[in-house]
Write a protein that holds these residues in place. Structure first.
Motif, PDB file in Angstrom:
ATOM      1  N   LEU A 174      47.379 -16.176  35.051  1.00 21.86           N
ATOM      2  CA  LEU A 174      47.856 -16.523  36.190  1.00 21.86           C
ATOM      3  C   LEU A 174      46.920 -15.850  37.465  1.00 21.86           C
ATOM      4  CD1 LEU A 174      51.785 -17.117  34.467  1.00 21.86           C
ATOM      5  CD2 LEU A 174      50.176 -18.802  35.576  1.00 21.86           C
ATOM      6  N   GLY A 175      47.422 -15.028  37.577  1.00 20.10           N
ATOM      7  CA  GLY A 175      46.698 -13.893  38.138  1.00 20.10           C
ATOM      8  C   GLY A 175      45.707 -14.206  38.746  1.00 20.10           C
ATOM      9  N   ARG A 176      43.790 -14.873  38.393  1.00 20.46           N
ATOM     10  CA  ARG A 176      43.107 -15.986  38.176  1.00 20.46           C
ATOM     11  C   ARG A 176      43.241 -16.382  39.043  1.00 20.46           C
ATOM     12  NH1 ARG A 176      41.364 -13.709  33.538  1.00 20.46           N
ATOM     13  NH2 ARG A 176      41.865 -14.969  31.959  1.00 20.46           N
ATOM     14  N   ARG A 177      44.618 -17.214  38.895  1.00 25.21           N
ATOM     15  CA  ARG A 177      44.674 -19.587  39.201  1.00 25.21           C
ATOM     16  C   ARG A 177      44.890 -19.085  40.252  1.00 25.21           C
ATOM     17  NH1 ARG A 177      49.076 -23.282  37.172  1.00 25.21           N
ATOM     18  NH2 ARG A 177      48.122 -24.481  38.473  1.00 25.21           N
ATOM     19  N   LEU A 178      45.700 -17.775  40.932  1.00 22.41           N
ATOM     20  CA  LEU A 178      46.878 -16.991  42.445  1.00 22.41           C
ATOM     21  C   LEU A 178      45.265 -17.122  42.930  1.00 22.41           C
ATOM     22  CD1 LEU A 178      49.370 -16.681  43.974  1.00 22.41           C
ATOM     23  CD2 LEU A 178      49.465 -14.622  43.379  1.00 22.41           C
ATOM     24  N   HIS A 179      44.350 -16.115  42.999  1.00 22.97           N
ATOM     25  CA  HIS A 179      43.454 -15.850  43.683  1.00 22.97           C
ATOM     26  C   HIS A 179      42.774 -17.132  43.909  1.00 22.97           C
ATOM     27  CE1 HIS A 179      40.123 -13.923  45.380  1.00 22.97           C
ATOM     28  NE2 HIS A 179      39.242 -14.639  44.535  1.00 22.97           N
ATOM     29  N   PHE A 180      42.355 -17.805  43.076  1.00 25.56           N
ATOM     30  CA  PHE A 180      41.833 -19.521  43.115  1.00 25.56           C
ATOM     31  C   PHE A 180      42.518 -20.334  43.627  1.00 25.56           C
ATOM     32  CE2 PHE A 180      41.016 -23.717  41.733  1.00 25.56           C
ATOM     33  CZ  PHE A 180      39.578 -23.583  41.890  1.00 25.56           C
ATOM     34  N   LEU A 181      44.077 -20.192  44.086  1.00 26.42           N
ATOM     35  CA  LEU A 181      44.496 -20.810  44.770  1.00 26.42           C
ATOM     36  C   LEU A 181      44.891 -20.742  46.504  1.00 26.42           C
ATOM     37  CD1 LEU A 181      47.847 -21.911  42.393  1.00 26.42           C
ATOM     38  CD2 LEU A 181      46.195 -23.417  43.174  1.00 26.42           C
ATOM     39  N   ARG A 182      44.943 -19.053  46.487  1.00 27.73           N
ATOM     40  CA  ARG A 182      45.341 -18.690  48.123  1.00 27.73           C
ATOM     41  C   ARG A 182      43.605 -18.901  48.440  1.00 27.73           C
ATOM     42  NH1 ARG A 182      46.917 -12.842  45.847  1.00 27.73           N
ATOM     43  NH2 ARG A 182      49.351 -13.250  46.874  1.00 27.73           N
ATOM     44  N   ARG A 183      42.680 -18.942  47.901  1.00 26.66           N
ATOM     45  CA  ARG A 183      41.348 -19.340  47.665  1.00 26.66           C
ATOM     46  C   ARG A 183      40.998 -21.064  49.133  1.00 26.66           C
ATOM     47  NH1 ARG A 183      36.752 -16.640  46.182  1.00 26.66           N
ATOM     48  NH2 ARG A 183      35.804 -17.902  47.952  1.00 26.66           N
ATOM     49  N   ILE A 184      41.191 -21.507  47.639  1.00 27.98           N
ATOM     50  CA  ILE A 184      41.559 -23.284  48.346  1.00 27.98           C
ATOM     51  C   ILE A 184      42.649 -23.047  49.651  1.00 27.98           C
ATOM     52  CG2 ILE A 184      42.779 -25.251  47.586  1.00 27.98           C
ATOM     53  CD1 ILE A 184      41.601 -24.433  44.868  1.00 27.98           C
ATOM     54  N   LYS A 185      43.886 -22.770  49.390  1.00 27.25           N
ATOM     55  CA  LYS A 185      44.899 -22.768  50.412  1.00 27.25           C
ATOM     56  C   LYS A 185      43.878 -21.900  52.714  1.00 27.25           C
ATOM     57  CE  LYS A 185      48.300 -19.863  51.995  1.00 27.25           C
ATOM     58  NZ  LYS A 185      49.282 -19.214  52.347  1.00 27.25           N
ATOM     59  N   GLN A 186      43.316 -21.006  51.562  1.00 30.06           N
ATOM     60  CA  GLN A 186      42.413 -20.540  53.272  1.00 30.06           C
ATOM     61  C   GLN A 186      41.615 -21.788  53.359  1.00 30.06           C
ATOM     62  OE1 GLN A 186      40.874 -16.899  52.338  1.00 30.06           O
ATOM     63  NE2 GLN A 186      43.001 -16.068  51.749  1.00 30.06           N
TER      64      GLN A 186
END
Length: 91
Positions: A30-42
């Protein structure tokens, strides 16, 4: 004080350790998924898309909090079985 554990207690402790490993792997994922989502959101400035990924991030964070609580409960059960005092981790 170290005491001998019965076979049932040993099996329970073994199960709790396996569950702990599984929970830790889920948290890492989930930590990796959260990091991925943050990058997409930016990447996206569109309001709808930005809000969509913000909601997904909130959902992931909520799930991480739930798993963290389960992990802490699991560790508490292990400590109670072993009769050890909780070890405070340094941040």
């Amino acid at each position: 004080m170290k005491r001998n554990l019965s076979l049932i207690e040993q099996n329970t402790l073994s199960r709790l350790r396996r569950e702990e490993q599984s929970l830790q792997l889920q948290l890492d994922s989930l930590g990796r998924r959260l990091h991925f989502l943050r990058r997409i959101k930016q990447t996206y400035s569109d309001r709808h898309t930005h809000g969509h990924y913000q909601k997904k991030m909130t959902d992931v964070l909520r799930e991480m909090q739930h798993l963290h609580r389960k992990l802490m409960l699991n560790r508490s059960k292990q400590e109670n079985m072993l009769g050890t005092a909780p070890v405070k981790e340094e941040a």
